[in-house]
Scaffold this motif. Structure first.
Motif, PDB file in Angstrom:
ATOM      1  N   PHE A   1      -8.325 -18.372   1.410  1.00  0.00           N
ATOM      2  CA  PHE A   1      -7.306 -17.449   1.915  1.00  0.00           C
ATOM      3  C   PHE A   1      -7.596 -16.027   1.444  1.00  0.00           C
ATOM      4  CE2 PHE A   1      -3.226 -15.270   1.234  1.00  0.00           C
ATOM      5  CZ  PHE A   1      -2.801 -15.206   2.545  1.00  0.00           C
ATOM      6  N   ILE A   2      -7.916 -15.902   0.164  1.00  0.00           N
ATOM      7  CA  ILE A   2      -8.181 -14.564  -0.373  1.00  0.00           C
ATOM      8  C   ILE A   2      -9.393 -13.940   0.312  1.00  0.00           C
ATOM      9  CG2 ILE A   2      -8.902 -13.325  -2.441  1.00  0.00           C
ATOM     10  CD1 ILE A   2      -7.111 -15.281  -3.988  1.00  0.00           C
TER      11      ILE A   2
ATOM     12  N   PHE B   1     -19.985  -1.152   2.436  1.00  0.00           N
ATOM     13  CA  PHE B   1     -18.877  -1.123   1.490  1.00  0.00           C
ATOM     14  C   PHE B   1     -18.019  -2.382   1.647  1.00  0.00           C
ATOM     15  CE2 PHE B   1     -14.469   0.190   0.584  1.00  0.00           C
ATOM     16  CZ  PHE B   1     -14.620   0.389  -0.773  1.00  0.00           C
TER      17      PHE B   1
ATOM     18  N   ILE C   1     -14.579 -12.001  -8.693  1.00  0.00           N
ATOM     19  CA  ILE C   1     -13.399 -11.954  -9.545  1.00  0.00           C
ATOM     20  C   ILE C   1     -12.561 -13.211  -9.365  1.00  0.00           C
ATOM     21  CG2 ILE C   1     -11.169 -10.812  -9.825  1.00  0.00           C
ATOM     22  CD1 ILE C   1     -12.418  -8.280  -9.908  1.00  0.00           C
ATOM     23  N   VAL C   2     -12.370 -13.572  -8.101  1.00  0.00           N
ATOM     24  CA  VAL C   2     -11.561 -14.749  -7.824  1.00  0.00           C
ATOM     25  C   VAL C   2     -12.171 -15.982  -8.477  1.00  0.00           C
ATOM     26  CG1 VAL C   2     -10.875 -16.322  -5.995  1.00  0.00           C
ATOM     27  CG2 VAL C   2     -10.564 -13.878  -5.700  1.00  0.00           C
TER      28      VAL C   2
ATOM     29  N   PHE D   1     -19.726  -5.257   0.063  1.00  0.00           N
ATOM     30  CA  PHE D   1     -19.639  -5.133  -1.383  1.00  0.00           C
ATOM     31  C   PHE D   1     -18.246  -5.550  -1.874  1.00  0.00           C
ATOM     32  CE2 PHE D   1     -18.684  -2.538  -5.156  1.00  0.00           C
ATOM     33  CZ  PHE D   1     -19.645  -3.064  -6.016  1.00  0.00           C
ATOM     34  N   THR D   2     -17.237  -5.091  -1.155  1.00  0.00           N
ATOM     35  CA  THR D   2     -15.868  -5.442  -1.537  1.00  0.00           C
ATOM     36  C   THR D   2     -15.677  -6.950  -1.522  1.00  0.00           C
ATOM     37  OG1 THR D   2     -15.120  -3.423  -0.493  1.00  0.00           O
ATOM     38  CG2 THR D   2     -13.447  -5.042  -1.010  1.00  0.00           C
TER      39      THR D   2
ATOM     40  N   PHE E   1     -17.335  -8.502  -4.480  1.00  0.00           N
ATOM     41  CA  PHE E   1     -16.566  -8.152  -5.666  1.00  0.00           C
ATOM     42  C   PHE E   1     -15.353  -9.082  -5.791  1.00  0.00           C
ATOM     43  CE2 PHE E   1     -13.361  -5.505  -7.776  1.00  0.00           C
ATOM     44  CZ  PHE E   1     -14.085  -4.958  -8.835  1.00  0.00           C
ATOM     45  N   VAL E   2     -14.654  -9.240  -4.690  1.00  0.00           N
ATOM     46  CA  VAL E   2     -13.442 -10.064  -4.716  1.00  0.00           C
ATOM     47  C   VAL E   2     -13.801 -11.527  -4.977  1.00  0.00           C
ATOM     48  CG1 VAL E   2     -11.541 -10.916  -3.306  1.00  0.00           C
ATOM     49  CG2 VAL E   2     -12.114  -8.503  -3.268  1.00  0.00           C
TER      50      VAL E   2
ATOM     51  N   LEU F   1     -11.779 -15.850 -12.318  1.00  0.00           N
ATOM     52  CA  LEU F   1     -10.376 -15.944 -12.716  1.00  0.00           C
ATOM     53  C   LEU F   1      -9.900 -17.390 -12.649  1.00  0.00           C
ATOM     54  CD1 LEU F   1      -8.112 -13.090 -11.335  1.00  0.00           C
ATOM     55  CD2 LEU F   1      -8.027 -14.178 -13.565  1.00  0.00           C
ATOM     56  N   PHE F   2     -10.279 -18.047 -11.549  1.00  0.00           N
ATOM     57  CA  PHE F   2      -9.822 -19.425 -11.407  1.00  0.00           C
ATOM     58  C   PHE F   2     -10.425 -20.328 -12.477  1.00  0.00           C
ATOM     59  CE2 PHE F   2      -8.462 -18.790  -6.856  1.00  0.00           C
ATOM     60  CZ  PHE F   2      -7.143 -19.042  -7.154  1.00  0.00           C
TER      61      PHE F   2
ATOM     62  N   THR G   1     -10.813  -5.447   5.163  1.00  0.00           N
ATOM     63  CA  THR G   1     -11.949  -4.521   5.194  1.00  0.00           C
ATOM     64  C   THR G   1     -12.388  -4.271   6.640  1.00  0.00           C
ATOM     65  OG1 THR G   1     -13.292  -6.416   4.606  1.00  0.00           O
ATOM     66  CG2 THR G   1     -12.917  -4.798   2.887  1.00  0.00           C
TER      67      THR G   1
ATOM     68  N   ILE H   1      -8.396 -12.844   3.825  1.00  0.00           N
ATOM     69  CA  ILE H   1      -7.559 -11.647   3.869  1.00  0.00           C
ATOM     70  C   ILE H   1      -8.391 -10.406   3.527  1.00  0.00           C
ATOM     71  CG2 ILE H   1      -6.614 -11.494   1.530  1.00  0.00           C
ATOM     72  CD1 ILE H   1      -3.893 -11.210   2.793  1.00  0.00           C
ATOM     73  N   THR H   2      -9.279 -10.548   2.554  1.00  0.00           N
ATOM     74  CA  THR H   2     -10.125  -9.406   2.206  1.00  0.00           C
ATOM     75  C   THR H   2     -11.032  -9.050   3.373  1.00  0.00           C
ATOM     76  OG1 THR H   2     -10.195 -10.428   0.041  1.00  0.00           O
ATOM     77  CG2 THR H   2     -11.526  -8.469   0.355  1.00  0.00           C
TER      78      THR H   2
END
Lengths: 324, 299, 311
Positions: free
Chosen positions: C282-283, C11, C22-23, C14-15, C18-19, C26-27, C291, C286-287
């Motif tokens: 950084f993101i 999990f 998206i990141v 996977f997270t 996923f992040v 988005l950028f 997790t 942190i993720t």
């Protein structure tokens, strides 16, 4: 009356109240009784009648901060427990006086092994000399938990309800207390296990001459092991009677109702007897006899003054205006 | 397993019967909290009437005046003026509106997402439930601040960005709690009856389950507003939120920070305004939780 | 238990994925054009082209994405636009400063919060309890940045006892520089830990097993710690483990106020400069930490509560 040295516990005019925001709840209101050495007495009454609070008062463990012992004396082995310091009380608890709570599943800490929880009784009374594990295993053996050597390291959630209750009883009797208070020890169990548990308590009494206060609302349990019955209603004891008298010839209308409401095998009745009405609200108790609003034999005086305790014959007292 | 301690506490029946409901009786009304909240809403509603000056009108000749009790201050500007000569009291009064708008905006977005997902998750159950809860887990492992940073760097800092980003970041809490409520409500008779009576699922969710979660949501929202006010002020302070010349408490603090050495009032009063408002919401939230007693909200 | 941990691990992966996805999108979907950010306004179109090519930004988006994933797996997260150095390197250079502050603040708040919370529960309505309630309300309600500014105003500007900003030059000086940031960073955690430890201790102390322990004659300190606190710790793990990780990553706010050279401040600067490779790392960091924190929390649960192992 028995001689002084036969008496193990004497509760005199005990009053325990809960001070809530709504008002003062007199959970135990002027209760007196004695327990002789080696005697098994039954404390009977419906829930909220003050049985459990009475026993917690004896242990000096009334729930804080709301609960407080207001007045009275609790004399155990000729010493008033209410004058003892918290440290002295702690030394008595689990050693000289012990108690078994009603719900075995939640009375054991799920995060600690059964062995540890039994061992605490020895450890904190200076009886943990090296062979603590053996002592714990012996306790489990005594209450007939199968394969105690492995079970001692198990956690309560690995035990069934009956097994948990045995562990609790084992913990209760581990130090051979002089007084064991059993608060509904069999309510949570099924009938066959009930019988075994009761047998265990009888054995304890026979082996160590301990006194037992059995708190229950189940009259059948009382009949099996008690010699005396104290009936509580609304925070007071309404009748004290030897077991046989109580069953054959209950004097207080409430006791009478209790006996009548037990179904009798082989006797067909249209409807089982039930005492009408609700238990009293102890925040605003009736001014006179607590049972008066539900009593079918109530007289005028019953609603005005609480009846005195009347001795009908030796060892049989009742608080009721019918006899006064 | 996590709630073991709490359930057990209920089972010990030595407490007299009246104690059961006693929990609600011991609650004191938070007069201080309600007073602070009243003050806040008073400022929001009557901002235009009670503020002595136009909060945006600058007068450089009256720049950085101290509050009236300090030397050099005057009763004309009770809390002094900022570096552009704008009246601080008026700006603080008007700033209350920004706080409310931002927090209500955030709650509107994430409340809607959270409630809908929570209802679906709890009511439909099964696979749908699992997927939604997994999504919630993922979302919760990404700190809200990250989402905000991302959005700020993509669409630029503004009040709108703050609302959208907190709105997107904040829903998992609502979803979880509504789901929990929904699961227990689903077992209740009135929901079963509605099912038997042939109500559609959407109707049951909207008119039978949702109204029963209102108490919980009210508590949650009150507590959350407190958090959002702090968060949005923080963002403004960092320059990631509301932009000048808006009246925003966080922004006022950021602007005042440059003058910390000689204009202490510029970094003090906006903060006092934030603290008082947040204390008001927190105390009221605590009180609501005690009297409404929702099971799902953690203490 | 092993299966459970494996599931959690899966999990977590996977997270992360996923992040990352998206990141990334988005950028790229934003208006940020790194070429425009990095080059001076008078740069020629030729310069722009070279730079765009350098960063691989001339390829179609899906290809860029795949390249990004490939590089990310190798630990290469692209170059910082501002520093023209690997983004990960830029970030990790600042990491020790954040850890220094975060670890100190975490232990400070854990020790203070737990002792106040537990003592409040044991002696309900005593003076510690009253003090604790005010502290908890304050910590929850006073924004850290304002607390920072106020403390700075009092201790640095007016009294001159403590330095205004910076990390100090080692030894005692560093300690002096740390005092205010640590207090500010700990405000909210102390409040939360106090609150949660108090309420979960009160719940535990009301339970039957605590009464039972007292019946056995177990002394109060043992009752409180071995029986009540052990049970209360389950709830505490839930909040304190993720809290520790977030604090480890440094505080964007506190580092900005006190000019502390940690990653929090770097990230804010990078956000303004649209230096997204740095923000991206950084993101991810942190993720990853959060997790993993959940996995650590699960392991801790299993250590405290044996029931979990048997499920």
């Amino acid at each position: 009356m028995a001689s002084r040295k036969d008496i193990l516990l004497e509760v005199k005019n005990l009053k325990t109240s809960f001070f809530t925001k709504k008002g003062v709840i007199k959970a135990v209101d002027d209760v007196s009784f004695t327990v002789k050495k080696g005697e098994v007495i039954g404390l009977v009454g419906e829930s909220g009648s003050g049985k459990s609070v009475t026993s917690l008062s004896i242990m000096r463990l009334v729930p804080q901060p709301a609960g407080k012992i207001v007045s009275g004396e609790i004399i155990f082995n000729n010493e008033n427990l209410l004058n003892k310091s918290e440290t002295e009380m702690r030394e008595l608890r689990g050693n000289n006086i012990s108690m078994i709570l009603q719900d075995p599943m939640v009375s054991l800490n799920q995060l600690l092994t059964v062995g540890y929880q039994i061992g605490e009784t020895f450890k904190h009374h200076g009886k943990a000399d090296g062979n603590l594990l053996d002592k714990c295993i012996n306790v489990l053996k005594k209450v007939r938990v199968p394969s105690p050597e492995t079970r001692v390291n198990n956690y309560p959630f690995q035990f069934s309800g009956g097994m948990c209750q045995r562990v609790l009883i084992g913990t209760g009797i581990a130090n051979n207390p002089e007084l064991l208070i059993a608060d509904e020890p069999t309510t949570a169990l099924d009938v066959t296990i009930q019988a075994q548990i009761l047998q265990l308590m009888k054995d304890l009494r026979n082996e160590t001459n301990a006194s037992i206060i059995l708190i229950t609302h189940d009259l059948a349990t009382i009949a099996q092991i008690c010699t005396k019955v104290y009936v509580m209603y609304g925070g007071r004891i309404v009748e004290k009677a030897p077991i046989k008298d109580f069953y054959k010839n209950p004097q207080h209308p409430y006791s009478e109702g209790l006996i009548k409401s037990v179904p009798v095998l082989g006797k067909r009745v249209k409807r089982l007897f039930a005492i009408e009405g609700q238990p009293p609200n102890l925040l605003h108790p009736p001014p006179g006899c607590r049972f008066e609003p539900r009593c079918t034999k109530a007289k005028k005086v019953c609603s005005q003054k609480y009846p005195p305790e009347i001795e009908l014959k030796k060892d049989h007292q009742v608080s009721c205006w019918l006899y006064g | 397993m996590k709630e073991s301690g709490q359930d057990i506490s209920q089972t010990f029946s030595i407490a007299p019967p009246d104690e059961a409901s006693g929990k609600k009786l011991g609650v004191r009304t938070p007069y201080l909290g309600l007073f602070f909240l009243g003050l806040f809403f008073f400022m929001v509603i009557f901002a235009d009437l009670i503020s002595p000056y136009d909060p945006y009108a600058s007068d450089l000749s009256k720049g950085t005046l101290p509050p009236f009790w300090e030397k050099g201050g005057s009763a004309a500007h009770l809390l002094g003026t900022d570096f552009l000569g704008r009246d601080q009291l008026s700006r603080i009064i008007h700033g209350s509106r920004m706080s409310l708008i931002v927090s209500l905006g955030c709650i509107a977005i994430y409340g809607t997402i959270g409630v809908i997902l929570g209802l679906i998750s709890g009511f439909v159950g099964g696979r749908t439930d699992m997927i939604i809860m997994r999504l919630t887990d993922i979302w919760q492992s990404v700190p809200g601040l990250i989402v905000i940073l991302l959005l700020v760097s993509v669409i630029g800092p503004s009040a709108k960005t703050v609302i959208i980003s907190i709105g997107i970041a904040g829903w998992p809490g609502y979803a979880r709690i509504v789901r929990g409520e929904c699961l227990s409500l689903k077992q209740r008779d009135f929901v079963r009856l509605a099912k038997v009576a042939g109500c559609s699922n959407i109707r049951i969710m909207a008119s039978h389950i949702f109204p029963n979660t209102i108490n919980t949501l009210l508590v949650l929202t009150t507590m959350d507003i407190a958090g959002i006010i702090v968060l949005s002020a923080t963002l403004s302070f960092l320059g990631l939120g509301t932009q000048p010349p808006s009246c925003d408490w966080g922004l006022m603090l950021a602007e005042g920070r440059q003058y910390i050495t000689y204009a202490w009032w510029l970094v003090t009063f906006p903060g006092v305004a934030i603290a008082i408002t947040v204390i008001g919401f927190n105390l009221t939230g605590d009180w609501l939780r005690e009297i409404l007693d929702p099971k799902q909200v953690l203490r | 238990m092993k299966v459970f941990l494996l599931k959690r691990l899966g999990f977590a992966v996977f997270t992360m994925f996923f992040v990352v996805t998206i990141v990334f999108f988005l950028f790229r979907s934003g208006e940020a054009d790194p070429a425009a950010i990095m080059l001076p306004p008078d740069a020629t179109p030729r310069d722009m082209e070279i730079l765009t090519k350098n960063f691989g930004l001339d390829k179609p988006l899906p290809i860029q994405y795949l390249n990004f994933l490939k590089n990310a797996l190798r630990g290469d997260f692209g170059k910082s636009f501002r520093y023209n150095e690997p983004a990960a390197k830029v970030l990790f250079e600042r990491f020790p400063a954040s850890i220094q502050l975060g670890v100190t603040a975490f232990f400070f708040s854990a020790i203070l919060g737990l002792s106040i919370g537990v003592l409040s529960a044991v002696r309900r309505d005593g003076w510690i309890d009253r003090f604790g309630r005010v502290l908890a309300l304050g910590g929850m309600s006073i924004p850290a940045f304002w607390l920072g500014v106020m403390l700075m105003l009092l201790f640095s500007v007016n009294l001159g006892w403590l330095p205004v900003a910076g990390r100090g030059e080692g030894g005692l000086d560093t300690l002096r520089h740390m005092i205010l940031p640590v207090i500010c960073l700990s405000g909210y955690p102390i409040a939360l830990i106090t609150r949660i430890s108090r309420s979960s201790m009160i719940d535990a102390l009301k339970s039957d097993y605590v009464v039972m322990a007292r019946i056995k004659g177990v002394p109060e300190p043992y009752v409180n710690i071995i029986h009540a606190f052990k049970n209360a710790s389950i709830t505490l793990i839930t909040i304190m483990v993720p809290m520790a990780t977030v604090m480890l990553l440094g505080s964007v706010v506190i580092e900005t106020i006190f000019s502390w050279p940690g990653i929090g401040r770097l990230v804010v600067e990078s956000t303004f400069a649209r230096d997204y490779p740095v923000v991206q790392v950084f993101i991810l960091l942190i993720t990853f930490l959060i997790t993993s924190a959940y996995i650590v929390a699960d392991i801790l649960y299993a250590l405290v509560d044996q029931r979990i192992r048997f499920q």
